[in-house]
Structure formats: C-alpha cells, structure tokens
Scaffold this active site. Structure first.
Site, PDB file in Angstrom:
ATOM      1  N   SER A 172       1.017  -0.916  -0.227  1.00 20.64           N
ATOM      2  CA  SER A 172       0.040   0.062   0.317  1.00 20.64           C
ATOM      3  C   SER A 172       0.553   1.352   0.031  1.00 20.64           C
ATOM      4  O   SER A 172       1.696   1.471  -0.965  1.00 20.64           O
ATOM      5  CB  SER A 172      -1.055  -0.318   1.345  1.00 20.64           C
TER       6      SER A 172
ATOM      7  N   ARG B 216     -11.780   6.279  10.093  1.00 17.16           N
ATOM      8  CA  ARG B 216     -11.059   4.651   9.961  1.00 17.16           C
ATOM      9  C   ARG B 216     -12.872   4.132   9.445  1.00 17.16           C
ATOM     10  O   ARG B 216     -12.534   2.821   8.826  1.00 17.16           O
ATOM     11  CB  ARG B 216     -10.943   4.194  11.682  1.00 17.16           C
TER      12      ARG B 216
ATOM     13  N   ASP C 139      -8.696  -5.946  -4.661  1.00 14.42           N
ATOM     14  CA  ASP C 139      -8.545  -4.860  -4.105  1.00 14.42           C
ATOM     15  C   ASP C 139      -8.940  -3.979  -5.465  1.00 14.42           C
ATOM     16  O   ASP C 139      -7.794  -4.153  -6.412  1.00 14.42           O
ATOM     17  CB  ASP C 139      -6.842  -5.053  -3.927  1.00 14.42           C
TER      18      ASP C 139
ATOM     19  N   HIS D  30      -8.179  -4.931  -0.327  1.00 14.41           N
ATOM     20  CA  HIS D  30      -6.696  -4.739  -0.217  1.00 14.41           C
ATOM     21  C   HIS D  30      -6.020  -4.910   1.021  1.00 14.41           C
ATOM     22  O   HIS D  30      -5.174  -4.730   1.135  1.00 14.41           O
ATOM     23  CB  HIS D  30      -7.227  -2.816  -0.135  1.00 14.41           C
ATOM     24  N   ASP D  31      -6.921  -5.675   2.125  1.00 13.16           N
ATOM     25  CA  ASP D  31      -6.513  -6.148   3.324  1.00 13.16           C
ATOM     26  C   ASP D  31      -5.168  -7.294   2.983  1.00 13.16           C
ATOM     27  O   ASP D  31      -5.139  -7.842   3.848  1.00 13.16           O
ATOM     28  CB  ASP D  31      -7.216  -6.223   4.446  1.00 13.16           C
TER      29      ASP D  31
END
Length: 387
Positions: free
Chosen positions: A149, A219, A327, A360-361
């Site tokens: 990232s 968040r 992602d 994405h994680d």
C-alpha cells in the site's frame, strides 16, 4: 522460534529539508531491527509501513503476548522474509504517532507542541529520513526494500531517489499514484476530522480533548475501502444483531422497523463502529491528516508530464510486484501500469496477480500462494547474496 522485538530510537539534531521547503530539526525516528547484519552489511531489508502501522513489524515485546508486529506472518525466523538470513529494519515515519517525531511532540523552535503546525511531509521526505537512519547504521546498500500500500509507494520511491542503494524492490498492493476516487475517500475522512468540534484547528492537545468522533468516521470510511464486497457479505451479509438496547435502555428485537434509525441493528454497523472506536483510542488526528496527504501527493510521473516510463527510467533495482484481484482501492491495473513502465526500461520484473477475496487487506493476510511467492523471491535473493 519466537522473535522478541526491541524498540529503538535514533535522534537527529541536523535539520531534514522537506519537499515543501520547510524542515524539521532535532527529530527522533523510532525503529526496530530483526536478525543479524552480515559481515559485508549486504543483507539488510527495509520494511516500509502503511497508513496506520509503525516500526513494530514483527515479533512480540518481551512479556507482552498481544504485541505482535503488523507483518509478523511475513517476517521472522523461517518465514518468507527469513530473519535467519536477512537483517530486517522497520522505521516509524516522521509525522507518525508511534514514537517518531510528529504533531504530538514539542517544536524545538517554539517550545510548544507542533499540533497543526507540523510541516507537510511526503513519501520522498520519509525516504530521505530512512536513508539517514541507514547511514547511521552503516548500511550503504539494501538487499531489498519492501512495502504494501503506502509502504509500496515508499519502496518505489527508494528506487528513484537512491537507485544505487537498492538491489531489489518488493511493491505489494500499491500504485504509482492515487486515483481521483482514492483522493476523494481521503478527503471525506479528513473532513470528518477537521469538522469535529474537538479538533480545535489541530491544537486539541492544549484543550485536553481528542476529536474521537472524526477519527471514528475516518476509520469507518477507510475500513470499508480496505475490504471487498465479497468479504463483507461473507462475514456479515445482512445479518441483524439478535437484540438491541435503545437509548432509553429498552431491549428491542433487531429487525423491528419501528426502531430508532439512530441505533445499531446490522452486524456490519456494529463491526464498523467497533473498528472506529478502537482506532480513535490510539491514532493521532493530525497524523491522519499528514499521512493521507502524503498518499495524495505521491506521483513520480508528475515531473515527467505524466509519463511513468520516463519517471522510472532512473531505477536500477530488480522488482517483484504483487496485486490482488479484489483490491479495488489499489487495483491490479495500477500494478500493471508499473510493470509496463519498468519493462519499457528493460528492468527485471516479476509480477503476480493473486485471485484472493479479501480486498486491499489481502497483503496482510495468510494467503499461502502469496506467502510462498515472497518466500521464493527472498530465497533466490539470499542465494544471490552468497554467490
């Protein structure tokens, strides 16, 4: 074999010039190292962190079982980046809130906490600061620089700012710049913070408060973008909580549509609020603004009329790029842009696009194909160093 991590701190009295024209002096960088530096100092691997991570990359702190590093599945004895072979370094970026000098610290020029007056920092500034730390450690050239990232952006920037100091670059789930959509998500998150009444123009420290409401929303917005639709549906679907207690203390069955629209009914709502609450307890609001701006600003092709191939012409490293199919924040198409630009310059590039459901994680998770790929790459690198 368990890996015990020890935080370290290095102070730099001399001013660090920043891209903005400002500078920071008398600053400290927090860092950790794992493994042993070999005799010719050729086995160092720098790990660059993403938005809300830190220098604590691997292992646990002595006597603290729950203090596992954020990439502990990747780095350690016998792991893909094997600390029995490599000397691994994690550095907390300038402006962060986990030990390196940032908005929460005192400005030596004024004697007051920086707050909103901490200067704008960029990916390039972080790389320059990391280079100073490596200089102090006596490391002239890195065996590899690696990050996912925002960390991947730093790894790419290393190959441009210090091309002769990097043998290999591992860029995971990253991009050569942010899309307009990504910048938009960052701006929504920033607006949530700066419009929180407790923000006080970034000088909330002196008021004894924290803009937790803004941090929670920031968040929540970010977390949605890190997950794929498939993962959210699999984990939560449209599941309702079994029962809900309203603001008057009354218990109501979830799914009762007469229920207040302000309460939490769906499992996904509860999960996002939990993530937001947890984040607001440990992350600094000014740091969030600084780091998301650094994400927005990164664009090595900007000075080459948008031509990424021209921008990457100065690279000398060998590359491994990895992307993940679901992602959508840093899509495979963005990694393929970098692959093409590197191939245009006849660089040695390995590329893997992994079909994974985690969004994405995925770069942080235990996908066996992904971990095996990185293990093989670093295994070849270890052999290269012995040749």
């Amino acid at each position: 074999m368990s890996l015990i991590a020890t935080p370290r701190f290095m102070h730099f009295p001399d001013a660090l010039p920043l891209q903005s024209g400002a500078s920071v002096r008398d600053y400290t960088l927090a860092y950790e190292t794992y493994g042993e530096l070999n005799a010719d100092r050729s086995n160092a691997v720098l790990i660059c962190h993403a938005l809300n991570a830190s220098h604590h990359v691997a292992g646990t702190y002595e006597g603290q079982n729950k203090s596992e590093g954020w990439w502990d599945n990747m780095i350690g004895p016998g792991k893909p980046v094997d600390t029995q072979r490599f000397f691994v370094i994690g550095v907390n970026n300038l402006g962060s809130c986990f030990g390196s000098t940032g908005p929460m610290h005192v400005n030596p020029d004024t004697g007051r906490i920086y707050g909103a007056d901490f200067p704008v920092v960029t990916v390039e500034d972080w790389v320059n600061a990391q280079a100073r730390l490596l200089d102090a450690l006596g490391i002239v050239q890195l065996a590899a620089v690696m990050g996912g990232s925002l960390g991947g952006m730093q790894a790419l920037s290393w190959t441009l700012q210090y091309p002769q100091r990097v043998r290999h670059a591992v860029v995971v789930a990253s991009a050569p710049n942010l899309t307009a959509e990504n910048i938009a998500f960052n701006e929504v998150a920033r607006r949530a913070i700066v419009t929180d009444p407790d923000f006080h123009g970034g000088h909330f420290y002196q008021h004894g408060v924290v803009p937790k409401r803004g941090l929670r929303i920031a968040r929540m917005v970010g977390h949605i973008t890190y997950l794929s639709d498939d993962v959210m549906n699999e984990k939560f679907g449209r599941d309702l909580r079994a029962a809900v207690v309203d603001s008057q203390g009354r218990t109501t069955d979830a799914g009762d549509y007469r229920y207040s629209t302000q309460e939490v009914e769906f499992q996904i709502e509860s999960y996002l609020r939990y993530q937001g609450d947890k984040f607001s307890e440990y992350f600094d609001a000014n740091t969030y603004l600084l780091i998301t701006r650094a994400l927005d600003y990164f664009d090595p092709a900007r000075h080459h009329k948008g031509d990424l191939s021209a921008a990457l012409a100065k690279t000398q490293a060998k590359f491994l790029l990895v992307s993940f199919s679901t992602d959508w924040r840093f899509s495979p198409a963005r990694s393929r842009e970098m692959v093409k630009a590197l191939l245009d310059n006849q660089r040695e590039v390995s590329y893997a696009e992994i079909d994974a459901p985690h969004g994405h994680d995925a770069f942080l998770l235990d996908d066996p194909r992904y971990l095996s790929l990185v293990r093989s790459y670093f295994g070849r690198l270890a052999q290269e160093l012995q040749a």
